[in-house]
Write an enzyme that holds these catalytic residues in place. Structure first.
Site, PDB file in Angstrom:
ATOM      1  N   SER A 125      52.447  29.730  34.248  1.00  0.00           N
ATOM      2  CA  SER A 125      52.091  31.129  34.042  1.00  0.00           C
ATOM      3  C   SER A 125      53.256  32.028  34.459  1.00  0.00           C
ATOM      4  CB  SER A 125      50.868  31.441  34.910  1.00  0.00           C
ATOM      5  OG  SER A 125      50.706  32.823  35.064  1.00  0.00           O
ATOM      6  N   TYR A 150      45.580  31.491  42.962  1.00  0.00           N
ATOM      7  CA  TYR A 150      45.673  30.832  41.653  1.00  0.00           C
ATOM      8  C   TYR A 150      47.153  30.697  41.270  1.00  0.00           C
ATOM      9  CZ  TYR A 150      46.233  30.786  36.614  1.00  0.00           C
ATOM     10  OH  TYR A 150      46.678  30.503  35.345  1.00  0.00           O
ATOM     11  N   LYS A 154      50.092  27.356  40.633  1.00  0.00           N
ATOM     12  CA  LYS A 154      51.010  27.148  39.494  1.00  0.00           C
ATOM     13  C   LYS A 154      52.431  26.948  40.010  1.00  0.00           C
ATOM     14  CE  LYS A 154      48.045  27.390  36.199  1.00  0.00           C
ATOM     15  NZ  LYS A 154      47.676  26.153  35.504  1.00  0.00           N
TER      16      LYS A 154
HETATM   17  P1  NAD Z   1      39.852  27.425  30.387  1.00  0.00           P
HETATM   18  O1  NAD Z   1      39.092  27.579  31.646  1.00  0.00           O
HETATM   19  O2  NAD Z   1      39.230  27.906  29.124  1.00  0.00           O
HETATM   20  O3  NAD Z   1      40.261  25.888  30.199  1.00  0.00           O
HETATM   21  C1  NAD Z   1      40.474  25.019  31.270  1.00  0.00           C
HETATM   22  C2  NAD Z   1      39.685  23.747  30.990  1.00  0.00           C
HETATM   23  O4  NAD Z   1      39.881  22.814  32.056  1.00  0.00           O
HETATM   24  C3  NAD Z   1      38.178  23.991  30.902  1.00  0.00           C
HETATM   25  O5  NAD Z   1      37.691  23.386  29.718  1.00  0.00           O
HETATM   26  C4  NAD Z   1      37.603  23.330  32.150  1.00  0.00           C
HETATM   27  O6  NAD Z   1      36.313  22.821  31.935  1.00  0.00           O
HETATM   28  C5  NAD Z   1      38.629  22.236  32.401  1.00  0.00           C
HETATM   29  N1  NAD Z   1      38.742  21.794  33.797  1.00  0.00           N
HETATM   30  C6  NAD Z   1      38.855  22.563  34.917  1.00  0.00           C
HETATM   31  N2  NAD Z   1      38.987  21.794  36.006  1.00  0.00           N
HETATM   32  C7  NAD Z   1      38.984  20.510  35.577  1.00  0.00           C
HETATM   33  C8  NAD Z   1      39.090  19.259  36.231  1.00  0.00           C
HETATM   34  N3  NAD Z   1      39.221  19.199  37.560  1.00  0.00           N
HETATM   35  N4  NAD Z   1      39.029  18.128  35.494  1.00  0.00           N
HETATM   36  C9  NAD Z   1      38.866  18.187  34.145  1.00  0.00           C
HETATM   37  N5  NAD Z   1      38.757  19.359  33.475  1.00  0.00           N
HETATM   38  C10 NAD Z   1      38.825  20.501  34.176  1.00  0.00           C
HETATM   39  O7  NAD Z   1      41.269  28.125  30.611  1.00  0.00           O
HETATM   40  P2  NAD Z   1      42.433  28.441  29.575  1.00  0.00           P
HETATM   41  O8  NAD Z   1      42.552  29.906  29.479  1.00  0.00           O
HETATM   42  O9  NAD Z   1      42.289  27.645  28.357  1.00  0.00           O
HETATM   43  O10 NAD Z   1      43.678  27.946  30.421  1.00  0.00           O
HETATM   44  C11 NAD Z   1      44.233  26.652  30.281  1.00  0.00           C
HETATM   45  C12 NAD Z   1      45.355  26.474  31.280  1.00  0.00           C
HETATM   46  O11 NAD Z   1      46.338  27.486  31.081  1.00  0.00           O
HETATM   47  C13 NAD Z   1      44.911  26.590  32.734  1.00  0.00           C
HETATM   48  O12 NAD Z   1      45.640  25.673  33.502  1.00  0.00           O
HETATM   49  C14 NAD Z   1      45.301  28.007  33.087  1.00  0.00           C
HETATM   50  O13 NAD Z   1      45.533  28.167  34.463  1.00  0.00           O
HETATM   51  C15 NAD Z   1      46.584  28.169  32.294  1.00  0.00           C
HETATM   52  N6  NAD Z   1      46.916  29.569  32.021  1.00  0.00           N
HETATM   53  C16 NAD Z   1      45.971  30.367  31.403  1.00  0.00           C
HETATM   54  C17 NAD Z   1      46.266  31.707  31.173  1.00  0.00           C
HETATM   55  C18 NAD Z   1      45.253  32.604  30.516  1.00  0.00           C
HETATM   56  O14 NAD Z   1      45.436  33.821  30.561  1.00  0.00           O
HETATM   57  N7  NAD Z   1      44.202  32.096  29.878  1.00  0.00           N
HETATM   58  C19 NAD Z   1      47.514  32.229  31.550  1.00  0.00           C
HETATM   59  C20 NAD Z   1      48.449  31.379  32.160  1.00  0.00           C
HETATM   60  C21 NAD Z   1      48.126  30.052  32.384  1.00  0.00           C
HETATM   61  C1  UD1 Z   2      45.608  37.864  35.262  1.00  0.00           C
HETATM   62  C2  UD1 Z   2      46.124  37.261  36.545  1.00  0.00           C
HETATM   63  C3  UD1 Z   2      47.167  36.209  36.211  1.00  0.00           C
HETATM   64  C4  UD1 Z   2      46.564  35.162  35.281  1.00  0.00           C
HETATM   65  C5  UD1 Z   2      45.984  35.841  34.049  1.00  0.00           C
HETATM   66  C6  UD1 Z   2      45.247  34.874  33.166  1.00  0.00           C
HETATM   67  C7  UD1 Z   2      45.891  39.013  38.238  1.00  0.00           C
HETATM   68  C8  UD1 Z   2      46.605  39.888  39.187  1.00  0.00           C
HETATM   69  N1  UD1 Z   2      46.645  38.297  37.418  1.00  0.00           N
HETATM   70  O1  UD1 Z   2      46.706  38.450  34.587  1.00  0.00           O
HETATM   71  O2  UD1 Z   2      47.611  35.606  37.392  1.00  0.00           O
HETATM   72  O3  UD1 Z   2      47.556  34.225  34.886  1.00  0.00           O
HETATM   73  O4  UD1 Z   2      45.058  36.871  34.445  1.00  0.00           O
HETATM   74  O5  UD1 Z   2      44.048  34.449  33.730  1.00  0.00           O
HETATM   75  O6  UD1 Z   2      44.674  38.975  38.207  1.00  0.00           O
HETATM   76  N2  UD1 Z   2      42.490  45.433  33.164  1.00  0.00           N
HETATM   77  C9  UD1 Z   2      41.706  46.561  33.182  1.00  0.00           C
HETATM   78  N3  UD1 Z   2      40.349  46.406  33.146  1.00  0.00           N
HETATM   79  C10 UD1 Z   2      39.739  45.193  33.098  1.00  0.00           C
HETATM   80  C11 UD1 Z   2      40.554  44.031  33.076  1.00  0.00           C
HETATM   81  C12 UD1 Z   2      41.920  44.188  33.128  1.00  0.00           C
HETATM   82  O7  UD1 Z   2      42.215  47.677  33.229  1.00  0.00           O
HETATM   83  O8  UD1 Z   2      38.497  45.130  33.081  1.00  0.00           O
HETATM   84  C13 UD1 Z   2      43.949  45.571  33.175  1.00  0.00           C
HETATM   85  C14 UD1 Z   2      44.607  44.930  34.380  1.00  0.00           C
HETATM   86  O9  UD1 Z   2      44.756  45.851  35.410  1.00  0.00           O
HETATM   87  C15 UD1 Z   2      45.952  44.499  33.795  1.00  0.00           C
HETATM   88  C16 UD1 Z   2      45.676  44.272  32.304  1.00  0.00           C
HETATM   89  O10 UD1 Z   2      44.442  44.908  32.037  1.00  0.00           O
HETATM   90  O11 UD1 Z   2      46.858  45.538  33.897  1.00  0.00           O
HETATM   91  C17 UD1 Z   2      45.568  42.800  31.957  1.00  0.00           C
HETATM   92  O12 UD1 Z   2      44.667  42.197  32.873  1.00  0.00           O
HETATM   93  P1  UD1 Z   2      44.230  40.678  32.756  1.00  0.00           P
HETATM   94  O13 UD1 Z   2      43.757  40.402  31.384  1.00  0.00           O
HETATM   95  O14 UD1 Z   2      43.304  40.378  33.882  1.00  0.00           O
HETATM   96  O15 UD1 Z   2      45.595  39.876  32.928  1.00  0.00           O
HETATM   97  P2  UD1 Z   2      46.679  39.908  34.117  1.00  0.00           P
HETATM   98  O16 UD1 Z   2      46.263  40.781  35.233  1.00  0.00           O
HETATM   99  O17 UD1 Z   2      47.992  40.217  33.508  1.00  0.00           O
END
Ligand code: NAD
Ligand code: UD1
Length: 339
Positions: A125, A150, A154
């Site tokens: 991330s 969280y 990472k």
């Molecule tokens: P998500 O929660 O939709 O997917 C994660 C999946 O992992 C889920 O299906 C969950 O059931 C499974 N899981 C969790 N713990 C587990 C375990 N111990 N064993 C087996 N399965 C397990 O999330 P996502 O948005 O698809 O994210 C996927 C990856 O990308 C995650 O590692 C997340 O941290 C990373 N990531 C996501 C974002 C984002 O904004 N969505 C941003 C940066 C990084």
């Molecule tokens: C957040 C996490 C980041 C994580 C990512 C994906 C924090 C500080 N960061 O990113 O570590 O990798 O989610 O899970 O939480 N916002 C609003 N109203 C809302 C929701 C969000 O104004 O109801 C704003 C937030 O202040 C931010 C932007 O929208 O400025 C995006 O927010 P969000 O989607 O939660 O992503 P990040 O904060 O960038």
């Protein structure tokens, strides 16, 4: 054609990536404990691709479940999505996060080593850049301390994988640093389905639009940005999914550990998100300004030159595409996978 193990493949990014892998002609084995997802996503991936995948319900912290998967399938590479991702929750129950995300990743790479599978793509991330790096973030910047537990998991897993690859040259590892994934597959059949009240901006907006929430709270209006609201680099989940395939190809041909930013490089403010959503989808999003959210940074976005030059990856979808596709998914599935 390769056999790819996808941990967390039933989740939001995982399901979109499984679809791309199947369409590219590879075989997919998903290991997911369904703690934050539904098997329905995988059924729909198979329906959309007219191809089948293998689903194993299990936990990455379960060594014998992992050994069974590696014994039953000739796995060539692993894409590792499994983990917990709710920032606020990670402050309340840090041990659960350390266990799932750090111990889970250790358990996975140990099983890979036992099975002699050394190709790995890890979901990292932008949070690993910490609080003080200037945007656009570049991969060779010194990493910082994330603002929450969280993000800390990472950072730790990235560093652990890097040290592992330095100690043992059989490893070939990609660290993909995602910016803010949003959007959904064009069909509207798969998408993001958060449990409870969404923490993230995009699902909150679509749930307001569909009538599940009354109004959007915008966290802070006095940041030093173009309009006072926070800026982020939103990336279409299908563009992000495709980056995994390119990273996998790259890693199957080379050794070591390498990081790539996956973002568009465009800072978009919260107000811009709301206004553009209203325009392209013709839906009003009632909103109010509230206090800043703890831990939020004013602005960050990617320099994705490295992914462009080394992986041949480029973001194809526009912000408008992302907002139309997010809404298309939400309006077709007002209650997510619950139907
Ligand atoms: P998500 O929660 O939709 O997917 C994660 C999946 O992992 C889920 O299906 C969950 O059931 C499974 N899981 C969790 N713990 C587990 C375990 N111990 N064993 C087996 N399965 C397990 O999330 P996502 O948005 O698809 O994210 C996927 C990856 O990308 C995650 O590692 C997340 O941290 C990373 N990531 C996501 C974002 C984002 O904004 N969505 C941003 C940066 C990084
Ligand atoms: C957040 C996490 C980041 C994580 C990512 C994906 C924090 C500080 N960061 O990113 O570590 O990798 O989610 O899970 O939480 N916002 C609003 N109203 C809302 C929701 C969000 O104004 O109801 C704003 C937030 O202040 C931010 C932007 O929208 O400025 C995006 O927010 P969000 O989607 O939660 O992503 P990040 O904060 O960038």
């Amino acid at each position: 054609m390769a056999n790819i193990l996808v941990t967390g493949g039933a989740g939001y990014i995982g399901s979109h990536t499984c679809l791309e892998i199947l369409n590219a002609g590879h075989s997919v084995i998903v290991l997911d404990n369904l703690s934050n997802s539904s098997e329905e996503a995988l059924l729909r991936v198979q329906e959309l691709t007219a191809k089948s995948l293998t689903f194993v319900e299990g936990d990455i912290r379960d060594a014998s479940a992992l050994d069974q998967v590696f014994a039953a399938h000739q796995i060539d590479a692993v894409i590792h999505f499994a983990g917990l991702k709710a920032v606020g929750e990670s402050q309340q129950i840090p041990l659960t996060y350390f266990d799932n995300n750090i111990a889970g990743s250790i358990s996975l790479v140990q099983a890979m080593e036992r099975a002699e599978v050394f190709h790995l793509v890890f979901s990292s991330s932008a949070t690993v850049y910490g609080e003080s790096n200037p945007s656009p973030y570049q991969e060779n910047m010194p990493l910082g301390m994330p603002t929450n537990n969280y993000g800390y998991t990472k950072l730790i897993v990235e560093q652990m994988l890097e040290k592992l690859s330095l100690a043992d040259e059989r490893w070939s590892i990609a660290l993909l640093r995602y910016f803010n994934p949003i959007g959904a597959h064009k069909s509207g059949r798969i998408g993001e389905d958060p449990q409870g009240i969404p923490n993230n901006l995009m699902p909150f907006i679509t749930q307001v639009a569909v009538g599940r929430r009354e109004k959007l709270s915008i966290f802070g209006q006095d940041y030093a940005t173009q309009d006072g609201t926070c800026e982020r680099d939103y990336i279409h989940v299908v563009d992000l999914a495709k980056a995994h395939l390119l990273a996998l190809d790259h890693r199957l041909k080379s050794k070591g550990c390498r990081a790539w930013n996956i973002g568009t490089g465009q800072p978009i403010s919260v107000l811009q998100m709301k206004n553009t959503f209203e325009k392209v989808n013709d839906r009003k999003i009632p909103f109010e300004f509230v206090e800043r959210r703890f831990g939020d940074l004013a602005s960050f976005y990617a320099d994705s030159t490295r992914a462009q030059t080394e992986l041949g990856w480029i973001a194809k979808y526009s912000l408008e595409d992302m907002l139309v596709d997010s809404w298309n998914w939400q309006k077709q599935n007002p209650e997510g996978y619950k139907k």
